[in-house]
Design a protein around this motif. Sequence first.
Motif, short mmCIF file in Angstrom:
data_model
loop_
_atom_site.label_atom_id
_atom_site.label_comp_id
_atom_site.label_asym_id
_atom_site.label_seq_id
_atom_site.Cartn_x
_atom_site.Cartn_y
_atom_site.Cartn_z
N UNK A 35 -18.98 -50.07 30.99
CA UNK A 35 -19.93 -49.65 32.19
C UNK A 35 -21.08 -50.18 32.70
N UNK A 36 -21.13 -51.45 31.75
CA UNK A 36 -22.49 -52.51 32.16
C UNK A 36 -22.18 -53.36 33.26
N UNK A 37 -20.86 -53.51 33.80
CA UNK A 37 -20.64 -54.43 34.68
C UNK A 37 -19.63 -55.64 34.52
N UNK A 38 -19.19 -55.67 33.16
CA UNK A 38 -18.49 -57.01 32.96
C UNK A 38 -17.32 -57.08 33.49
N UNK A 39 -16.51 -56.01 33.89
CA UNK A 39 -15.13 -56.45 34.78
C UNK A 39 -15.60 -56.49 35.93
#
Length: 227
Positions: free
Chosen positions: A43-47
């Motif tokens: 959920x940190x924004x990697x994708x």
Amino acid sequence: MSIVQIENLSKIYGKGETAVKALDDVSFSVNKGEFVAIIGPSGSGKSTLLHLLGGVDRPTSGKVMIDNTDIYQLDETQLAIFRRRQIGLIYQFYNLIPILTVEENITLPMLLDQHKVDSGQLESIVSTLGLDQRLDHLPNQLSGGQQQRVSIGRALISNPAIILADEPTGNLDSKNSKEIIELLKMFNKTYNQTLIVITHDERIALQADRVIEIADGRVAKDEVIRP
Ligand code: ADP
Ligand code: ADP
């Protein structure tokens, strides 16, 4: 020489009360031939970051330059062509087309733009991936590791500027994971193919030249392991 530059990249999903800021003013560059691991909690924004690098979504603000092209200045058609030519995407669940053979899946990005497939190059990729005897098979006749090799072939066939992989070993056992990472590293080192991989596996991150940690939509750490 830098092949990727992202500047002040932000992505907000949704609007108003339910809006989620998935990426918050992220900037960095990647050099040609670099192997970069992207790590960080779920959920940190990697994708989101990988999708924006891959031209499969549009940012809320900021810029993505790939091989000197400002990709979000392109219209949808131009972007689709740029993506098939310059960006190789590899997913956790392979995203192969079930009714197409191995050979058809690999060559699809070229055929969509009526580009001729260089048969020598196809042969060399296929043999490196160990798929020589599988060209006429359908994806469901292959193991997970073999399906991921097909998706690597599809990513490489157009000689793209960058290879982006989102948890490429996330669905594989440790033996197949190792083989897939070895193949990606081989193309990275032998052909100077720029490689950006999202991974939860520390053993993979430790093999990268550089590790970028994302937390809460921002770069929390950016460490060069092998200059
Ligand atoms: P990661 O890959 O690190 O797990 P993501 O980029 O998938 O993180 O997600 C970052 C944040 O954006 C999360 O809060 C997630 O719930 C949210 N998010 C991702 N995709 C969407 C979407 N299509 N619509 C709304 N929110 C999304
Ligand atoms: P086992 O096969 O006995 O379960 P592992 O596969 O976990 O053990 O580890 C065996 C060796 O392979 C270790 O040196 C480990 O670092 C390496 N290894 C395992 N999985 C990966 C991977 N995904 N990427 C890189 N190296 C790996």
